[in-house]
Design an enzyme around this catalytic site. Structure first.
Site, PDB file in Angstrom:
ATOM      1  N   ASP A   1      -1.631  -2.826  -3.969  1.00 32.15           N
ATOM      2  CA  ASP A   1      -1.953  -1.394  -3.962  1.00 32.15           C
ATOM      3  C   ASP A   1      -0.686  -0.580  -4.228  1.00 32.15           C
ATOM      4  OD1 ASP A   1      -4.578  -1.974  -3.591  1.00 32.15           O
ATOM      5  OD2 ASP A   1      -4.755  -1.066  -1.600  1.00 32.15           O
TER       6      ASP A   1
ATOM      7  N   ASP B   1       0.825  -1.221   0.000  1.00 26.26           N
ATOM      8  CA  ASP B   1       0.000   0.000   0.000  1.00 26.26           C
ATOM      9  C   ASP B   1       0.851   1.259   0.000  1.00 26.26           C
ATOM     10  OD1 ASP B   1      -1.242  -2.342   1.571  1.00 26.26           O
ATOM     11  OD2 ASP B   1      -2.986  -1.181   0.985  1.00 26.26           O
TER      12      ASP B   1
ATOM     13  N   HIS C   1     -11.539  -2.614   6.825  1.00 24.63           N
ATOM     14  CA  HIS C   1     -11.536  -3.889   6.094  1.00 24.63           C
ATOM     15  C   HIS C   1     -11.793  -5.099   6.991  1.00 24.63           C
ATOM     16  CE1 HIS C   1     -10.238  -1.478   2.796  1.00 24.63           C
ATOM     17  NE2 HIS C   1      -9.110  -1.174   3.367  1.00 24.63           N
TER      18      HIS C   1
ATOM     19  N   HIS D   1      -4.161  -0.182   6.495  1.00 24.90           N
ATOM     20  CA  HIS D   1      -3.030   0.748   6.542  1.00 24.90           C
ATOM     21  C   HIS D   1      -2.486   0.841   7.967  1.00 24.90           C
ATOM     22  CE1 HIS D   1      -4.969   2.641   2.760  1.00 24.90           C
ATOM     23  NE2 HIS D   1      -4.403   1.475   2.529  1.00 24.90           N
TER      24      HIS D   1
ATOM     25  N   ASN E   1      -6.705  -4.052  -4.461  1.00 23.04           N
ATOM     26  CA  ASN E   1      -7.940  -3.459  -4.991  1.00 23.04           C
ATOM     27  C   ASN E   1      -7.678  -2.190  -5.806  1.00 23.04           C
ATOM     28  OD1 ASN E   1      -7.320  -2.778  -2.151  1.00 23.04           O
ATOM     29  ND2 ASN E   1      -8.897  -1.212  -2.434  1.00 23.04           N
TER      30      ASN E   1
HETATM   31 FE   FE2 Z   1      -6.113  -2.197  -0.476  1.00 18.83          FE
END
Ligand code: FE2
Ligand code: NAG
Ligand code: NAG
Ligand code: NAG
Ligand code: NAG
Ligand code: NAG
Ligand code: NAG
Ligand code: NAG
Length: 487
Positions: free
Chosen positions: A215, A186, A347, A376, A252
């Protein structure tokens, strides 16, 4: 010829951890010793630790387009966004990728080692459009039959814009080969992202390959998924990704599904820009595949590709796990974007459906560790499984299980969406340590029995391990390693 060297490590380290005694249910002591290094010692208790590290929670903006890290190399059609990844199943091939902005240009890679003549391999060129964006010319070139454990130099571009890079091939696959993986997820392209990458590059443990947890650019957070931000991200990470392989996982933010602007094909920018060696492991799509590297067998899964019974990913994984020869590659690592065990509100339970499908296999085949991103923040679990539940019995709580993997979330690369700070309370028993700070991980395989994992937060000195754990190999040394946490 432009010769680039890896950005020099920032060694005059002045950053320092800031700690505070916390007030959660467990007792612990945090002592900060300034000794040139900053050592963070934490006494961990049974119920798991929620770190009380104090940091600034401000959102970090993306670095502006004119930032130094996004600079376009000088010269007409100069190669940019150079990155490499493993190119076959065993590590004797590398895929070199780069983009030329003005015309297709030269798609050959010239490469050599100290003991070899110059060799040349020819790549392929692809392009794509996305809404009103047209990509540059994306080059992918496989260079193969490389000698293990060898430094190679390679050149892309032609004439004035020839640019030289280098990489080191891994040692030949075998059970006693130490190897060091970096873990970043991420990442995005904020000032924090740049700190995470700098911190990784400066880490004294010297990661040799990055397992990237999904990500990448977060271009889809911009209007019309402004793909210019895919290009800036490619230029940003070149300083690492051109010199050591980044093993890619789709998250995603790689889906880029936007039928409202005429873009109904998922993963279009990602699949054009980031090639992976999925054929080599019998996979039929780039979202799930495997590689062997040194003493590790790395399985990459696609959280956003179908995984139900009968689907291609399901069938592939079902056939893949029995193929792993642990006497050859003792360390079985799985990486996927969305975590199965996550005690943050962000999430929460998203990984449940895939966990239900695959968790029993992970326990049966004794996966050593699962790394994820998406959330995160950072979190590390006990070895746990939740495979006993069958809808009608009441066994729906995860239990400690020494055949199960350790689950580690490292989704804290530093993107523009900020940290996931809200946690589910109380902290579940299975969660050993959790903290919402940006950082990266290192998985340091020492030998067939021992690997050391450490997590490094951006605020600390380069040598500080904010959390760490010795993992005992599930095949060669399946002893209980739950108490092997070191400060
Ligand atoms: Fe993600
Ligand atoms: C090998 O290729 C590099 C880069 O193009 C060039 O500088 C060098 O002179 C070549 N070496 C030989 C022996 O041809
Ligand atoms: C794409 O469209 C957006 C808004 O519709 C506009 O701001 C941008 O300049 C366009 N880009 C190109 C390359 O035409
Ligand atoms: C490796 O060498 C073999 C035999 O020369 C050749 O067929 C193959 O294409 C080479 N592989 C790569 C990736 O260059
Ligand atoms: C990113 O980090 C590098 C290395 O620390 C530094 O040289 C560069 O100036 C930073 N750029 C930005 C925009 O923060
Ligand atoms: C992967 O397999 C597909 C289908 O068999 C083939 O078209 C493609 O060329 C292969 N790619 C590589 C890199 O071998
Ligand atoms: C597994 O790997 C070991 C060590 O390389 C080798 O001796 C053995 O033959 C392999 N087993 C299988 C079933 O391939
Ligand atoms: C494996 O590595 C661990 C940690 O460094 C060490 O304690 C152990 O002695 C090593 N085992 C062997 C067989 O060298």
């Amino acid at each position: 010829m432009r010769v680039q060297s890896k950005w020099s490590a920032v060694d005059n380290m002045t950053e320092m951890g800031v700690g505070s005694l916390d007030s959660s249910t467990c007792s612990r002591v945090a002592i900060f010793v300034v000794l040139g290094l900053v050592l963070n010692l934490a006494v961990v208790c049974n119920g798991g630790q929620t770190s009380a590290f104090v940091r600034k929670i401000d959102f970090s903006a993306d670095m502006p387009l004119d930032s130094d890290v996004f600079r376009v190399p000088l010269g007409y059609n100069a190669p940019q966004q150079v990155h490499i990844t493993q190119g076959d199943h065993t590590g004797s091939a590398v895929i070199v990728s780069w983009i030329t902005a003005d015309e297709p240009g030269y798609s050959k890679v010239v490469y050599w080692s100290a003991n070899s003549e110059n060799q040349t391999a020819e790549g392929i060129i692809t392009t794509y459009t996305f809404y009103n964006y047209t990509s540059g010319y994306i080059h992918h070139c496989i260079i193969g039959n490389l000698t293990f454990n060898t430094r190679y130099y390679y050149v892309v571009g032609i004439g004035e814009t020839e640019t030289q890079f280098w990489f080191t091939t891994p040692p030949e696959v075998g059970p006693d080969v130490p190897y060091t993986f970096g873990l970043i997820g991420d990442l995005g392209q904020t000032f924090d992202s740049n700190k995470t990458l700098t911190h990784y590059e400066s880490n004294l443990l010297k990661g040799q390959t990055i397992l990237y947890l999904g990500d990448l650019s977060y271009a889809d957070d911009y209007p019309n998924h402004n793909n210019v931000r895919w290009d800036t991200w490619g230029r940003f990470v070149e300083r690492s990704a051109a010199y050591q392989p980044w093993i890619w996982t789709a998250g995603n933010h790689e889906i880029d599904f936007a039928p409202e602007i005429g873009e109904p094909i998922p993963f279009k920018p990602y699949t054009h820009r980031y090639y992976v060696p999925y054929n080599a492991s019998g996979s039929t799509a780039p979202f799930w595949y495997s590689i062997k590297r040194a003493s590790a067998y790395v399985i990459v899964l696609g959280s956003y590709s179908a995984y139900g019974t009968y689907t291609p990913q399901y069938k592939w994984l079902q056939e893949e796990l029995p193929k792993v020869n642990r006497s050859e590659t003792p360390w079985l690592i799985v990486i996927m974007h969305c975590p199965w065990y996550n005690s943050y509100q962000s999430h929460y339970m998203e990984g449940e459906a895939m966990r239900v499908m695959f968790e029993a296999w992970f326990v049966e085949y004794k996966v050593d560790v699962v790394f994820s991103g998406h959330v995160h923040a950072y979190e590390r679990s006990e070895r746990i499984s939740n495979v006993a539940y069958d809808i009608v019995n009441a066994n729906c709580t995860p239990v400690k299980d020494q055949s199960a993997p350790v689950y580690i979330t490292v989704g804290d690369g530093g993107n523009l969406e900020g940290l996931s700070t809200v946690m589910t309370e109380p902290q579940p028993d299975y969660s050993v340590f959790r903290e919402a700070s940006f950082g990266h991980g290192i998985f340091d395989i020492k030998n067939r029995t021992h690997a050391h994992f450490s997590w490094h937060r951006n605020e600390d000195g380069y040598a500080v391990e904010a959390d760490s754990h010795w993992l005992f190999n599930r095949y060669y040394y399946p002893a209980d390693d739950s108490k092997s946490t070191s400060a």
